[in-house]
Design an enzyme around this catalytic site. Sequence first.
Site, PDB file in Angstrom:
ATOM      1  N   TYR A 242      -4.053  32.286  98.840  1.00 14.10           N
ATOM      2  CA  TYR A 242      -2.937  32.621  98.115  1.00 14.10           C
ATOM      3  C   TYR A 242      -2.496  32.901  97.158  1.00 14.10           C
ATOM      4  O   TYR A 242      -2.498  33.203  95.999  1.00 14.10           O
ATOM      5  CB  TYR A 242      -1.866  33.294  99.511  1.00 14.10           C
ATOM      6  CG  TYR A 242      -0.876  34.423  98.096  1.00 14.10           C
ATOM      7  CD1 TYR A 242      -1.085  35.912  98.369  1.00 14.10           C
ATOM      8  CD2 TYR A 242       0.127  33.640  98.106  1.00 14.10           C
ATOM      9  CE1 TYR A 242      -0.378  37.037  98.007  1.00 14.10           C
ATOM     10  CE2 TYR A 242       1.397  34.416  97.895  1.00 14.10           C
ATOM     11  CZ  TYR A 242       0.893  36.232  98.071  1.00 14.10           C
ATOM     12  OH  TYR A 242       2.031  37.113  97.748  1.00 14.10           O
TER      13      TYR A 242
ATOM     14  N   LYS B 106      -3.387  34.288  93.786  1.00 14.60           N
ATOM     15  CA  LYS B 106      -1.939  35.140  93.324  1.00 14.60           C
ATOM     16  C   LYS B 106      -2.550  34.035  91.155  1.00 14.60           C
ATOM     17  O   LYS B 106      -2.844  35.056  90.651  1.00 14.60           O
ATOM     18  CB  LYS B 106      -1.322  34.961  93.400  1.00 14.60           C
ATOM     19  CG  LYS B 106      -1.142  35.763  94.359  1.00 14.60           C
ATOM     20  CD  LYS B 106      -1.144  37.390  94.236  1.00 14.60           C
ATOM     21  CE  LYS B 106      -0.761  38.591  95.019  1.00 14.60           C
ATOM     22  NZ  LYS B 106      -0.740  39.666  94.923  1.00 14.60           N
TER      23      LYS B 106
END
Length: 303
Positions: A171, A175
């Site tokens: 993640y 991001k």
Amino acid sequence: MAGLCEGRVVIVTGAGRGLGRAHALAYAAEGAKVVVNDLGVGLDGLPGPDSPAAQVAREIGELGGQALAHGGDIATSQGAASLVAAAVDTFGRVDTLVNNAGFLRDRMLVNLDEDDWDAVMRVHLKGHFLPLRSAAAWWRAEAKAGRPVAARVVNTSSGAGLLGSVGQGNYSAAKAGILGLTMVAAQEMGHYGVQVNAIAPAARTRMTERTFAETMAVPEEGAFDAMAPANVSPLVVWLGADASAGVTGRVFEAEGGRITVMEGWRPGPTADRGARWTPAEAGEATRKLLAAAQAPLPVYGAR
């Protein structure tokens, strides 16, 4: 009085719940026509039994707004293209794209398998790139045809993308990639009339209410709910409106009643001897530079 986005056509991905739903409702409240995209999946990215996009579109209609539900997979070329086509076919144009879709498959790195890495990269990073590419192609064609373009893109990063987050290597990497994509798109699309910015929001969603349960807890009745997703939406609406003219290539943190302009990577202490270092010399110089540099902010979850 006309709303801030009166007449604009806005696409919001991952808009069936959480932040995306809050953004869609906020845009509609400011007069926008909203394309509500949501695949209707669980936290693991697998399809669910309901249709959250249709529910949000219906909610907007009941409030007097105009909305269209789209259930395509925006992490595929076909799904992303159909999303932009749906906006144009139904409302005649597209003015703002809010990339928001995402989910989690959290593991410590030693336990993170390739499928979990690929799945998160696919939805977060590829799911930003493909709708952006499809919308950008439409805006470029409009600009080349001599029609005025005042387009806006709002990408969704995270504090995990800025600082990293323990147990969220996939993640955090996705991001962080969204931030790089934002900077490039802002430069490449600027001369076509497109502004591209990113937010790093903190709010209570299906992704955060378990991972950060204590921080995301609902406050006592009557207290300001700092983690309510709707707190982030005013900034997102403004960035997607004509009113944000001249703001592009920027990253903002948004949480509760706080908005922060993130200043990104900037050169710090530097040493240049004008010739090649030996490894020992490079190490000695680097130690001195680190002593003069600001300490980095801690990774989320660090102990």
